[in-house]
Design an enzyme around this catalytic site. Structure first.
Site, PDB file in Angstrom:
ATOM      1  N   ALA A   1     -12.119  84.960  97.685  1.00  0.00           N
ATOM      2  CA  ALA A   1     -13.400  85.018  98.112  1.00  0.00           C
ATOM      3  C   ALA A   1     -14.310  85.317  97.221  1.00  0.00           C
ATOM      4  O   ALA A   1     -15.485  84.917  96.918  1.00  0.00           O
ATOM      5  CB  ALA A   1     -13.745  86.073  99.277  1.00  0.00           C
TER       6      ALA A   1
ATOM      7  N   GLY B   1     -19.649  82.898 102.631  1.00  0.00           N
ATOM      8  CA  GLY B   1     -19.790  82.083 101.333  1.00  0.00           C
ATOM      9  C   GLY B   1     -19.075  80.808 101.146  1.00  0.00           C
ATOM     10  O   GLY B   1     -17.852  80.609 102.028  1.00  0.00           O
TER      11      GLY B   1
ATOM     12  N   LYS C   1      -7.178  89.865 113.285  1.00  0.00           N
ATOM     13  CA  LYS C   1      -7.672  90.581 111.977  1.00  0.00           C
ATOM     14  C   LYS C   1      -8.963  90.782 111.879  1.00  0.00           C
ATOM     15  O   LYS C   1      -9.476  90.502 110.768  1.00  0.00           O
ATOM     16  CB  LYS C   1      -6.622  90.104 110.661  1.00  0.00           C
ATOM     17  CG  LYS C   1      -5.231  90.174 110.693  1.00  0.00           C
ATOM     18  CD  LYS C   1      -5.025  91.709 110.548  1.00  0.00           C
ATOM     19  CE  LYS C   1      -3.471  91.822 110.324  1.00  0.00           C
ATOM     20  NZ  LYS C   1      -2.877  91.276 108.638  1.00  0.00           N
TER      21      LYS C   1
ATOM     22  N   ASP D   1      -5.563  83.701 110.668  1.00  0.00           N
ATOM     23  CA  ASP D   1      -6.423  84.899 110.692  1.00  0.00           C
ATOM     24  C   ASP D   1      -7.683  84.481 111.093  1.00  0.00           C
ATOM     25  O   ASP D   1      -8.257  83.429 110.874  1.00  0.00           O
ATOM     26  CB  ASP D   1      -6.500  85.567 109.490  1.00  0.00           C
ATOM     27  CG  ASP D   1      -5.102  86.562 109.077  1.00  0.00           C
ATOM     28  OD1 ASP D   1      -4.311  86.552 109.879  1.00  0.00           O
ATOM     29  OD2 ASP D   1      -4.853  86.769 107.824  1.00  0.00           O
TER      30      ASP D   1
ATOM     31  N   ILE E   1      -4.499  88.920  97.712  1.00  0.00           N
ATOM     32  CA  ILE E   1      -5.440  89.893  97.173  1.00  0.00           C
ATOM     33  C   ILE E   1      -5.994  90.452  98.784  1.00  0.00           C
ATOM     34  O   ILE E   1      -6.962  89.530  99.145  1.00  0.00           O
ATOM     35  CB  ILE E   1      -6.594  89.027  96.419  1.00  0.00           C
ATOM     36  CG1 ILE E   1      -6.163  88.573  95.048  1.00  0.00           C
ATOM     37  CG2 ILE E   1      -8.024  89.927  96.269  1.00  0.00           C
ATOM     38  CD1 ILE E   1      -7.049  87.771  94.147  1.00  0.00           C
TER      39      ILE E   1
ATOM     40  N   ASP F   1      -7.843  44.224  64.563  1.00  0.00           N
ATOM     41  CA  ASP F   1      -8.270  44.915  63.030  1.00  0.00           C
ATOM     42  C   ASP F   1      -7.786  46.310  63.141  1.00  0.00           C
ATOM     43  O   ASP F   1      -8.167  47.088  63.941  1.00  0.00           O
ATOM     44  CB  ASP F   1      -9.645  44.928  62.945  1.00  0.00           C
ATOM     45  CG  ASP F   1     -10.246  45.546  61.662  1.00  0.00           C
ATOM     46  OD1 ASP F   1      -9.337  45.891  60.957  1.00  0.00           O
ATOM     47  OD2 ASP F   1     -11.552  45.589  61.636  1.00  0.00           O
TER      48      ASP F   1
ATOM     49  N   MET G   1     -14.908  93.044 102.666  1.00  0.00           N
ATOM     50  CA  MET G   1     -14.820  93.678 103.777  1.00  0.00           C
ATOM     51  C   MET G   1     -15.787  94.957 103.665  1.00  0.00           C
ATOM     52  O   MET G   1     -15.378  95.957 104.463  1.00  0.00           O
ATOM     53  CB  MET G   1     -13.359  93.952 104.266  1.00  0.00           C
ATOM     54  CG  MET G   1     -12.524  92.764 104.379  1.00  0.00           C
ATOM     55  SD  MET G   1     -10.626  93.155 104.563  1.00  0.00           S
ATOM     56  CE  MET G   1     -10.173  94.048 102.941  1.00  0.00           C
TER      57      MET G   1
ATOM     58  N   GLU H   1     -10.887  48.795  73.515  1.00  0.00           N
ATOM     59  CA  GLU H   1     -10.471  49.935  74.288  1.00  0.00           C
ATOM     60  C   GLU H   1      -9.418  49.398  75.605  1.00  0.00           C
ATOM     61  O   GLU H   1      -8.612  50.321  75.561  1.00  0.00           O
ATOM     62  CB  GLU H   1     -11.604  50.535  75.033  1.00  0.00           C
ATOM     63  CG  GLU H   1     -12.300  51.349  74.031  1.00  0.00           C
ATOM     64  CD  GLU H   1     -13.501  52.083  74.538  1.00  0.00           C
ATOM     65  OE1 GLU H   1     -13.592  52.238  75.904  1.00  0.00           O
ATOM     66  OE2 GLU H   1     -14.364  53.054  73.996  1.00  0.00           O
TER      67      GLU H   1
END
Length: 469
Positions: A343, A423, A281, A259, A317, A50, A394, A29
């Site tokens: 998220a 999360g 925000k 944010d 998003i 070989d 939210m 290898e």
């Protein structure tokens, strides 16, 4: 008093092997891996081994590009060789090959035996035509691999395209600037500015046009005075989920507008001397109105600054990223967009809740739960579908209304629901319940935001798939 420099075991050099004969001894290898490298360098490779060996049969591409010689080794095979590689599983044969090559002044590499080698293969970061070599002089290959992996994340894959563009314009730049110092300053401004960022994000034609303008002088002043805006998704919170491009732009920005949802761990990765502006925000408490944020992005970029607009999750998003770049486009400000892990995806993965599953859900729907004045004109009847997952962003404050409306439109009160708080972060919390009782559970346990709400049968899979707990 002078200090004597430590001598090197090997000199890192680059060798032109285009069309030259090379011999690889062995059918292992390792022999195949070294053969692949030689072929990438344009060499003509003969391999002594070989042809039916397992490693060769598993590498059909290499077999088609080389000459396999099934004979025993003989020093006469070294005639006309530019380099030799000994990679057999016989230590005695490898030593014999090394001695024969060195006796003829031919560079030889004995795999994993630098003491028998006159050259070694470095670990390579490939951004052709830019190649970065990393070596520990054969003494610590694992350390070399770890270092290469770190460098891989720091060097954009578009570096090769940037090098090609620089070579394309080399003669034009030489004609435009007579002195080497002028050329150096020009290339520094190009390679550290908007042109390089255009190349890195695949807009080479735009970069080429900008270079032409800079050299002609027609728009040189405008290009010099205008910065750029990076609209970057910071993901759900865990810094390890940032993309390579996001991290690179964070480290080169002059100013960052961020944010509330951007975690402190991610802000710590922004360039240390960059000016930081918190544009807030939070619910019903925007530190800056959206229109002022849009105007600030334009103003800072026109001052020539590299402006990082850092948003939690993905900017497209529920992030109002489209509004911001729309104004940038109107103002003629260059910008680029870097997506982030949204998220819903990040929080679901870290909670052990697949958003889709062949046995439970064939579709997923993202919905904003940020309700104005306790009312919402969402199409509730469309949300009540079998084999569908709902994800509310939210939605913590509006959770009682969300639960009530879904039940009123036909969703079973026993429908599984999970609320994921903070999360992907170390203090992540996951509260599981039913649609009919989740609001009361949240009230009792005082779950903090930010949160994601996941509704559907996929929530039941968490008991078996919760890998983070």
């Amino acid at each position: 008093m002078s200090t004597q420099l430590q001598t090197w075991d090997f000199l890192p050099i680059s060798m032109n092997l285009q069309g030259r004969e090379c011999l690889v001894v062995g059918d292992t290898e390792q022999a195949v891996r070294k053969t692949d490298l030689l072929l990438r360098a344009g060499a003509k490779v003969r391999l002594l081994g070989d042809p039916h060996a397992k490693a060769l049969k598993e590498s059909a591409d290499a077999l088609n590009a080389i000459t396999v010689i099934p004979d025993p080794f003989h020093p006469d095979l070294l005639q006309l060789c530019a380099v030799v590689v000994a990679a057999s599983d016989s230590a005695m044969l490898n030593q014999q090959v090394a001695q024969a090559a060195q006796a003829r002044g031919i560079p030889v590499n004995v795999v994993e035996q630098p003491e028998l080698s006159s050259f070694i293969f470095p670990s390579i970061i490939d951004r052709h035509p830019v190649l970065v070599s990393v070596t520990s002089s054969g003494g610590a290959p694992v350390l070399t691999r770890l270092l290469r992996n770190r460098l891989e994340s720091l060097i954009p894959h578009g570096f090769g395209r940037l090098a090609d563009l620089a070579m394309e314009f080399r003669d034009k730049v030489r004609s435009r600037f007579g002195h080497i110092n002028q050329r150096r300053r020009f290339w520094e401004s190009v390679l550290e500015g908007v042109v390089s960022d255009l190349v890195f994000c695949g807009r080479t034609d735009k970069a080429r046009a900008m270079l032409d303008d800079m050299l002609s002088g027609e728009q040189a002043d405008a290009i010099k005075d205008t910065g750029e805006v990076y609209l970057v998704g910071a993901g759900p919170g865990d810094p390890d989920l940032l993309t390579f491009r996001a991290l690179r732009l964070m480290r080169q920005a002059d100013v960052v507008l961020y944010d509330r949802l951007v975690s402190p761990q991610i802000l710590d990765l922004v360039r240390r001397d960059a000016k930081r502006i918190n544009v807030g925000k939070a619910r019903s408490n925007h530190t800056l109105p959206q229109q002022e944020i849009n105007a600030m992005l334009v103003e800072l970029a026109k001052e020539g600054k590299r402006v990082l607009r850092l948003k939690g999750g993905d900017p497209f998003i529920f992030g109002r990223g489209g509004e911001e770049i729309d104004q940038l486009a109107d103002a003629g400000v260059p910008f680029q967009v870097v997506p982030g892990i949204t998220a819903a995806s990040g929080c679901a993965a870290y909670s052990g809740i697949p958003l889709t599953h062949r046995d439970h859900s064939q579709s997923v729907r993202f919905v904003t739960g940020h309700l104005k004045s306790d009312t919402c004109d969402l199409p509730w009847h469309e949300f009540v579908q079998d084999n569908q997952t709902l994800v509310f962003y939210m939605g913590l404050v509006g959770l009682p209304i969300i639960s009530r409306e879904l039940i009123a439109h036909g969703m079973k009160p026993s429908t599984p629901i999970a609320l994921v708080s903070r999360g992907t972060l170390p203090d992540q919390q996951v509260l599981v319940g039913e649609l009919g009782n989740i609001a009361k559970k949240v009230e009792e346990q005082q779950i903090p935001g930010p949160t994601i709400i996941i509704i559907g049968d996929v929530v039941t899979l968490r008991d078996r798939l919760r890998w983070m707990d």
